[in-house]
Design a protein around this motif. Structure first.
Motif, mmCIF file in Angstrom:
data_model
loop_
_atom_site.group_PDB
_atom_site.id
_atom_site.type_symbol
_atom_site.label_atom_id
_atom_site.label_comp_id
_atom_site.label_asym_id
_atom_site.label_seq_id
_atom_site.Cartn_x
_atom_site.Cartn_y
_atom_site.Cartn_z
ATOM 1 N N PRO A 73 0.808 -1.235 0.000
ATOM 2 C CA PRO A 73 0.000 0.000 0.000
ATOM 3 C C PRO A 73 0.835 1.276 0.000
ATOM 4 C CG PRO A 73 -0.937 -1.610 1.493
ATOM 5 C CD PRO A 73 0.367 -2.201 1.025
ATOM 6 N N ASP A 74 1.976 1.268 0.737
ATOM 7 C CA ASP A 74 2.799 2.481 0.795
ATOM 8 C C ASP A 74 3.540 2.755 -0.503
ATOM 9 O OD1 ASP A 74 1.964 2.794 3.388
ATOM 10 O OD2 ASP A 74 3.772 1.902 4.279
ATOM 11 N N ASP A 75 3.617 1.754 -1.385
ATOM 12 C CA ASP A 75 4.378 1.912 -2.623
ATOM 13 C C ASP A 75 3.492 2.053 -3.848
ATOM 14 O OD1 ASP A 75 6.692 1.655 -1.141
ATOM 15 O OD2 ASP A 75 6.861 -0.499 -1.487
ATOM 16 N N ARG A 76 2.156 1.967 -3.695
ATOM 17 C CA ARG A 76 1.281 1.968 -4.860
ATOM 18 C C ARG A 76 1.336 3.283 -5.634
ATOM 19 N NH1 ARG A 76 -3.619 -1.023 -1.602
ATOM 20 N NH2 ARG A 76 -2.651 -3.109 -1.608
ATOM 21 N N ARG A 106 4.144 -8.430 -3.116
ATOM 22 C CA ARG A 106 3.588 -9.532 -2.341
ATOM 23 C C ARG A 106 4.040 -10.860 -2.956
ATOM 24 N NH1 ARG A 106 -0.858 -9.736 0.897
ATOM 25 N NH2 ARG A 106 -1.689 -7.778 0.045
ATOM 26 N N LEU A 107 4.803 -11.622 -2.186
ATOM 27 C CA LEU A 107 5.237 -12.950 -2.588
ATOM 28 C C LEU A 107 4.792 -13.949 -1.519
ATOM 29 C CD1 LEU A 107 8.825 -12.212 -3.944
ATOM 30 C CD2 LEU A 107 6.797 -12.813 -5.277
ATOM 31 N N PRO A 108 4.752 -15.231 -1.830
ATOM 32 C CA PRO A 108 4.306 -16.214 -0.844
ATOM 33 C C PRO A 108 5.059 -16.072 0.471
ATOM 34 C CG PRO A 108 4.523 -17.241 -2.981
ATOM 35 C CD PRO A 108 5.068 -15.846 -3.124
ATOM 36 N N GLY A 109 4.326 -15.791 1.519
ATOM 37 C CA GLY A 109 4.915 -15.713 2.855
ATOM 38 C C GLY A 109 5.229 -14.320 3.333
ATOM 39 N N ASP A 110 5.471 -13.363 2.442
ATOM 40 C CA ASP A 110 5.889 -12.056 2.930
ATOM 41 C C ASP A 110 5.997 -11.071 1.775
ATOM 42 O OD1 ASP A 110 6.688 -10.144 4.697
ATOM 43 O OD2 ASP A 110 8.389 -11.281 5.480
ATOM 44 N N TRP A 111 6.147 -9.781 2.133
ATOM 45 C CA TRP A 111 6.500 -8.757 1.164
ATOM 46 C C TRP A 111 8.003 -8.843 0.900
ATOM 47 C CZ3 TRP A 111 2.581 -6.240 -1.059
ATOM 48 C CH2 TRP A 111 1.370 -6.106 -0.372
ATOM 49 N N ARG A 112 8.391 -8.644 -0.361
ATOM 50 C CA ARG A 112 9.801 -8.689 -0.732
ATOM 51 C C ARG A 112 10.146 -7.473 -1.595
ATOM 52 N NH1 ARG A 112 13.107 -12.833 1.540
ATOM 53 N NH2 ARG A 112 11.601 -14.260 2.451
ATOM 54 N N PRO A 141 13.732 -9.423 2.646
ATOM 55 C CA PRO A 141 12.429 -9.205 3.287
ATOM 56 C C PRO A 141 12.151 -7.729 3.465
ATOM 57 C CG PRO A 141 13.694 -10.877 4.454
ATOM 58 C CD PRO A 141 14.629 -10.230 3.476
ATOM 59 N N ALA A 142 10.924 -7.314 3.174
ATOM 60 C CA ALA A 142 10.573 -5.902 3.272
ATOM 61 C C ALA A 142 10.442 -5.433 4.700
ATOM 62 C CB ALA A 142 9.251 -5.647 2.528
ATOM 63 N N ASP A 143 10.324 -6.382 5.672
ATOM 64 C CA ASP A 143 10.193 -5.938 7.060
ATOM 65 C C ASP A 143 11.532 -5.492 7.638
ATOM 66 O OD1 ASP A 143 11.441 -8.336 7.177
ATOM 67 O OD2 ASP A 143 10.025 -9.320 8.543
#
Length: 853
Positions: A73-76, A106-112, A141-143
């Motif tokens: 959402p922050d990058d849209r 959005r990738l399986p398991g997490d944002w990348r 990982p994006a986190d």
């Protein structure tokens, strides 16, 4: 999906176009945007798990749906702005056809974190309305926001300081068996100039991808240290390091065989007693050594590399004190007229006598001063001392004789030599005739700056001598272009082992060459009566050597020339003989082949047919000069033996020579020997004739490898020195600092130039803690009371706002011209650096410090 699936490449239009090199990088997917038709088309998906805008269809519908579902959402908003079809073509034109966007996917398991690279614009070879977008998943990982925000936007790697912090944490857990690999892309500045900045950015991005893969596969950390330097901390594995080298090397050779910007790898093992910063320094030193050999480009650090650096610093430190403690002086060696044996002048030679009376040979300290760029300090000292002596000798009522001083290539590059000598002449009220300027022949290879200095010196009335004539670069053309007043020739040609005849022929040839130009000759190193008689028979009038006089203190020289019967004030004159035509060189009854070859020097006939440059005939001098046996058949397809980036220069010189038959064209070209090492040759071409298939040129070739590497070696040694030395110069009533090396660069976060600027404008004082500043400046003023001891720790604010704890030690030196100077040694309190920075303050600077505080 197999791990190597990203290496599958689609067939792209015109892959030779520069920006299409992006297709050679690993990527997950490629789509085509048609902003005219407002359509999206998937070209290739290397990773089936990578999400793409669904299917082929309307642009706005597809991109909006993709952004809503798959983009963070922050990058849209920035994502949609980047893909805006109304602005994207213009943005690409302004960015030379290349732009990129980093966003969270959005990738399986997490944002990348993912990168989209846009390629377009007409000059890339693509239709104006068509844009390619390469998608790459960084696997980060994006986190991990804090780490990601530190990464370089271009390479995706950590910056140097963050690398050090992460490396320390990693080594606390895994210390044994790890190493630091420093990677230097040699000649990267030339790469940017040759292929353009955008291609340089692409190459850096490719290296970043390669090192990111290496850190993930090996559990290590990689960083972009700046410009073309990278570092990697991984477990030591010789084969893995070789594979990484092959990958980085492969990125470069994809640009074709016309490029040879090879990487250099330096490796240093991690040890408990050294900081990560020190280990990186050692790996950097090993990388610099790797540049010396194109055959083996990976070097492991050897402690002997530091031993030399430590010895060099010891010599530099002792030399600085020697200058101020009046340990340096100059000797004079008389130059005599052979016929009358009277003294016509002298050469000044630097001497270093320690307080205990022991002499330090020039061969010990002169090479070190040259390597670190301080030879000019010594030369300027000798020049001024000679002028002082001449002034005192004239004022005491004696007749002066001209004294020559030595000027090096480094001097000409470092200062305005003609202006400096003009200032000395004015300062000491001397006629220019009493100072002669000797410039070593090897310096004349760079005809541009040296020729300009020679012209200006002669215009100001100075006599200019070419020293060491015949050592490998001399030619009639050089003498004509430089307009030298006097040639100095070494008598070594008369002592060439068992081949005395060859030495005699060389000497005869050079004398005839000088006679042709009407230039007087001084032969130095003459040791016997037999040599003197032979030179006299050749027509040489002036000699210098042990047969007449050894170098002597100026007091002994004064006693010698006080007797008018011992001196000749007529100067160096040339007794002209009957003129002859150049075509007489071709008369075998006048000159033998050996004599003619010695006059001409190393020469050959070159033929250009198609793209091939062949050596069709050459003389023995060229064979010896080039050492043809060290090359793999260099006489055929010469351009293939040149370093790839120099081959275009070879063609350029031939084209220039063809366009200018009278003066020809010359330049330095680098070639690779059979053992992988490189040699640098100055080549001068003259066009002779052509037919429908080829052009023929006459050319000379001289080996200039050691001379041309001097500047680079100086820069490398200065950069890798563990010390920081800052010299203070007092000129025109102003104090100026010159920073030579900067050991606290990482600790303070400011570079050498920035530190020098802050010192010169007084801004460095603002880095001192306000609570300690006054006491610290007072301590500097009172430093003479407590030499050699360390001060209490004090705080200095680094560039990143952190406080660094430093301590300082004082010493002093004495200079006859400038008075007392103080040396301030700054060292980190934690001892992370073996040696800190040395800053030289004069007494005047103390007064300025007090006023500022």
């Amino acid at each position: 999906m197999e791990p190597d699936s990203k290496l599958i490449r689609p067939v792209l239009p015109e892959p030779e176009q520069p920006l299409m090199q992006l297709a050679l990088e690993p990527y997950d997917a490629l789509i085509e945007l048609d902003v005219e038709q407002m359509a999206v088309r998937t070209i290739h998906r290397a990773n089936e798990a990578f999400p793409l805008p669904d299917g082929n269809g309307a642009y706005n519908v597809i991109m909006n749906r993709y952004a809503d579902i798959m983009v963070h959402p922050d990058d849209r908003e920035p994502f949609m702005q980047a893909f805006d079809p109304n602005t994207l073509p213009q943005r690409l034109r302004e960015a030379d056809g290349l732009s990129s966007l980093r966003y969270r996917l959005r990738l399986p398991g997490d944002w990348r974190w993912t990168e989209a690279a846009f390629v377009g614009a007409p000059h890339t070879g693509m239709p104006e309305h068509v844009i390619y977008v390469f998608f790459r998943n960084s696997d980060i990982p994006a986190d991990d926001d804090s780490d990601e925000m530190q990464r370089n936007d271009l390479t995706g790697l950590l910056p140097e300081q963050a690398f050090f912090e992460h490396a320390k944490e990693l080594l606390r857990e895994h210390g044994d068996g790890w190493c630091v690999v420093v990677i230097d892309l040699e000649h990267f500045k030339l790469f940017n100039e040759w292929y353009g900045r955008e291609q340089g950015d692409i190459l850096l991005r490719q290296v970043g991808v390669c090192l990111t893969r290496a850190e993930l596969e090996n559990g290590g950390i990689a960083c972009h240290m700046g410009q073309d330097d990278f570092a990697l901390l991984i477990p030591y594995d010789e084969r893995k390091i070789e594979l990484i080298y092959e990958q980085v090397h492969g990125l470069i050779v994809r640009y074709g065989t016309s490029v040879g910007f090879l990487p250099a790898f330096g490796v240093c093992m991690v040890d408990e007693g050294s900081s990560i910063e020190q280990i990186c320094d050692r790996a950097s030193m090993a990388a610099m050594r790797a540049k010396d050999n194109y055959h083996s480009r990976i070097r492991i650090f050897d402690p002997l590399m530091y031993e030399k650096a430590d010895w060099d610093y010891h010599v530099l430190t002792d030399f600085q004190k020697a200058m101020s403690n009046h340990e340096l002086s100059f000797y004079l060696q008389p130059q005599c007229h052979i016929a009358t044996e009277r003294i016509v002048g002298a050469e000044s030679l630097v001497r270093w006598r320690k307080p205990d009376g022991k002499m330090v040979p020039p061969g010990v300290f002169v090479p070190v001063l040259e390597e670190y760029g301080f030879i000019t300090d010594m030369d300027k000292f000798v020049w001024e001392e000679v002028c002082k002596w001449q002034k005192n000798w004239i004022d005491s009522g004696h007749t002066p004789l001209p004294v020559s001083v030595n000027v090096s290539q480094i001097d000409i590059y470092t200062i305005d030599v003609p202006a400096f000598f003009e200032s000395l002449i004015k300062k000491y009220e001397l006629p220019t005739e009493v100072i002669k300027i000797e410039i070593t022949e090897s310096a004349y290879v760079d005809n541009g700056s040296v020729a300009d200095a020679v012209t200006r010196l002669r215009e100001k009335g100075f006599l200019v001598l070419m020293d060491d004539f015949g050592s490998g670069y001399s030619s009639l053309n050089m003498l004509r272009n430089l307009n030298i007043d006097v040639i100095k020739l070494d008598a070594q040609f008369l002592r060439m082992g068992g081949d005395d005849r060859k030495g005699i022929q060389i000497m005869e040839s050079i004398v005839n060459m000088a006679t042709t130009m009407g230039v007087p000759i001084i032969v130095e190193g003459v040791e016997t009566r037999q040599e003197t008689d032979f030179l006299s028979g050749l027509g040489c009038s002036y000699v210098q050597g042990y047969y007449f006089y050894r170098p002597m203190p100026k007091e002994d020289f004064q006693n010698l020339i006080s007797n008018p019967e011992h001196i000749d004030t007529s100067g160096f004159t040339f007794a002209a003989k009957d003129q002859f035509h150049t075509r007489e060189f071709l008369d075998r009854s006048v000159f033998s082949d050996a004599m003619l070859n010695n006059i001409l020097g190393p020469v050959a006939f070159f033929q250009l047919h198609g793209k091939d440059v062949d050596i069709v005939r050459f003389n023995r001098q060229l064979y010896d000069e080039v050492n043809l046996s060290s090359f793999n058949d260099i006489t055929r397809a010469l351009q293939d033996r040149a370093l790839p980036e120099d081959a275009p220069r070879l063609y350029e010189l031939l084209d220039q020579a063809y366009s200018d038959p009278l003066d020809g064209a010359g330049g330095v070209i680098r070639f690779m020997r059979a053992d992988g090492s490189t040699a640098q040759f100055r080549m001068q071409f003259f066009f002779l004739e052509e037919d429908e298939n080829s052009r023929t040129f006459y050319g000379s070739v001289h080996d200039v490898t050691s001379t041309n590497r001097l500047s680079e070696q100086m820069g490398l040694l200065t950069r890798l020195s563990p010390a920081s030395i800052i010299f203070l110069q007092h000129t025109g009533g102003e104090l100026r600092f010159r920073v030579a090396t900067h050991g606290l660069e990482r600790a303070l976060g400011i570079g050498r130039d920035e530190l020098e600027h802050e010192l010169n404008i007084g801004a460095f004082r603002e880095r001192l803690d306000p609570r300690e500043r006054e006491a610290l400046l007072q301590l500097i003023v009172n430093s003479g009371m407590n030499m050699g001891s360390f001060s209490p720790p004090f705080r200095v604010t680094a560039a990143d706002g952190t406080e660094q704890m430093l301590c300082m030690r004082f010493d002093s030196v004495h200079d006859k011209a400038s008075g007392v100077e103080y040396v301030l040694v700054l060292s980190p309190v934690d001892g992370s650096a073996q040696l800190g920075s040395s800053i030289v303050f004069s007494e005047a600077e103390h007064a300025v410090s007090q006023q500022t505080s």
